[in-house]
Scaffold this motif. Sequence first.
Motif, PDB file in Angstrom:
ATOM      1  N   ASN A 274       1.072  -1.456  -0.002  1.00 25.37           N
ATOM      2  CA  ASN A 274       0.310  -0.242  -0.482  1.00 25.37           C
ATOM      3  C   ASN A 274       0.551   1.500  -0.120  1.00 25.37           C
ATOM      4  O   ASN A 274       1.406   1.460   1.070  1.00 25.37           O
TER       5      ASN A 274
ATOM      6  N   CYS B 151      -2.110   6.850  -0.487  1.00 30.07           N
ATOM      7  CA  CYS B 151      -2.686   7.851  -1.626  1.00 30.07           C
ATOM      8  C   CYS B 151      -1.892   9.764  -1.580  1.00 30.07           C
ATOM      9  O   CYS B 151      -1.501   9.126  -0.314  1.00 30.07           O
TER      10      CYS B 151
ATOM     11  N   GLN C 278      -1.332  -0.541  -3.628  1.00 33.45           N
ATOM     12  CA  GLN C 278      -2.892  -0.493  -3.621  1.00 33.45           C
ATOM     13  C   GLN C 278      -2.349   0.949  -3.138  1.00 33.45           C
ATOM     14  O   GLN C 278      -1.460   1.537  -3.280  1.00 33.45           O
ATOM     15  N   GLU C 279      -3.924   2.171  -3.906  1.00 31.83           N
ATOM     16  CA  GLU C 279      -3.623   3.648  -3.635  1.00 31.83           C
ATOM     17  C   GLU C 279      -2.528   4.141  -4.197  1.00 31.83           C
ATOM     18  O   GLU C 279      -2.337   5.138  -3.992  1.00 31.83           O
ATOM     19  N   VAL C 280      -2.486   3.363  -5.605  1.00 33.15           N
ATOM     20  CA  VAL C 280      -2.328   4.474  -6.817  1.00 33.15           C
ATOM     21  C   VAL C 280      -2.838   5.022  -7.433  1.00 33.15           C
ATOM     22  O   VAL C 280      -3.754   4.663  -8.154  1.00 33.15           O
ATOM     23  N   LEU C 281      -2.407   6.436  -7.474  1.00 26.54           N
ATOM     24  CA  LEU C 281      -3.160   7.638  -8.434  1.00 26.54           C
ATOM     25  C   LEU C 281      -2.500   7.742  -9.264  1.00 26.54           C
ATOM     26  O   LEU C 281      -1.116   7.068  -9.776  1.00 26.54           O
TER      27      LEU C 281
ATOM     28  N   GLN D  52       0.844   6.077 -10.593  1.00 28.17           N
ATOM     29  CA  GLN D  52       1.395   5.023 -11.692  1.00 28.17           C
ATOM     30  C   GLN D  52       2.028   5.449 -12.724  1.00 28.17           C
ATOM     31  O   GLN D  52       3.301   4.650 -12.744  1.00 28.17           O
TER      32      GLN D  52
ATOM     33  N   GLY E 186      -7.728   3.330 -12.605  1.00 27.34           N
ATOM     34  CA  GLY E 186      -8.557   3.786 -11.089  1.00 27.34           C
ATOM     35  C   GLY E 186     -10.241   3.627 -11.239  1.00 27.34           C
ATOM     36  O   GLY E 186     -10.348   2.447 -12.499  1.00 27.34           O
TER      37      GLY E 186
ATOM     38  N   ASP F 120      -8.604   7.947 -10.117  1.00 23.65           N
ATOM     39  CA  ASP F 120      -8.803   7.901  -8.802  1.00 23.65           C
ATOM     40  C   ASP F 120      -7.969   6.495  -8.383  1.00 23.65           C
ATOM     41  O   ASP F 120      -6.886   6.528  -9.465  1.00 23.65           O
ATOM     42  N   GLU F 121      -8.066   6.098  -8.134  1.00 25.66           N
ATOM     43  CA  GLU F 121      -7.286   5.506  -7.211  1.00 25.66           C
ATOM     44  C   GLU F 121      -6.904   3.613  -7.874  1.00 25.66           C
ATOM     45  O   GLU F 121      -8.392   3.614  -7.779  1.00 25.66           O
TER      46      GLU F 121
ATOM     47  N   CYS G 181     -16.288   5.128  -1.368  1.00 30.79           N
ATOM     48  CA  CYS G 181     -15.572   4.841  -2.508  1.00 30.79           C
ATOM     49  C   CYS G 181     -15.532   3.610  -3.056  1.00 30.79           C
ATOM     50  O   CYS G 181     -15.979   2.579  -2.700  1.00 30.79           O
TER      51      CYS G 181
ATOM     52  N   HIS H 273      -8.212  -4.401  -2.021  1.00 35.03           N
ATOM     53  CA  HIS H 273      -8.118  -3.191  -1.291  1.00 35.03           C
ATOM     54  C   HIS H 273      -9.160  -2.919  -0.710  1.00 35.03           C
ATOM     55  O   HIS H 273     -10.480  -2.857  -1.956  1.00 35.03           O
TER      56      HIS H 273
END
Length: 257
Positions: free
Chosen positions: A7, A10, A42-45, A49, A65, A72-73, A111, A135
């Motif tokens: 993770n 973000c 995880q939480e890849v904006l 990326q 996303g 988004d993530e 989300c 996630h």
Amino acid sequence: MKIATFNIRCDYGQDGPNNFSCRQPLILRRLAAEQPDIIGFQEVLPHVQRWLRTALPGYTVLGCGRSRDYADEAVTLAVRNDTAEVLSLDTFWLSPTPRLPGSRYPVQSICPRTCAAAVIYLREWEIPIRVYNTHLDHEGAPAREQGLRQILARIRRDRAELPMPAVLMGDFNATPGAPELAPLREPSSFPLRDITADIPLSFHNFGLGQEPSGKIDYLFAGGGLRPERVRCWTDEENGVFLSDHYPICAELQRGES
């Protein structure tokens, strides 16, 4: 095979000395030292990326996303090109309409949540394996349970169609004893086992801790994958961490799982 769940946190510029720009050199040094065959982020904006694709030229970086317009993530997979090859990737939404981008369960937070399901060919072993990266929802236990049951149903369906070794990983936002993770404790319906069972803590909030503390990041493996070594990456330099989670890395061999 070496695999990691990470993770990456973000990046909205909200973390002061642990902002993503401050963590990038530490992240790159750890990844260069470890060189995992497969990394589940995880939480890849979107901008993170893009950075991963530039910063990891020896990897194929894939993911979309979670929102309706694929922004988004993202839950993202990075696959090392000289040891593995992505044969297929399927992102589905954790919702009653898994093919509808941005969809979610009624009991969920605002989300959307997704799972990336890939078939990856391992060059040294000359076999394909399945990898699932997810996630789960951060607010609602019912949403986590529904999303998890959906993922497990997909794993069982894939296994029935064509058995092969498999790994499930990600941030489940729940500790091992949480009621919503009960499906993971049903061996008859879940053919994988938690190879991170001895990891006591993964989310550490940049060293500030939380109450209650515990493990919320997981790696499960089965179908002839046997863990040899499982550990957290606990790098910290002058108060700067890899993330607010410890990434978890496992070295796997073929054999009885």
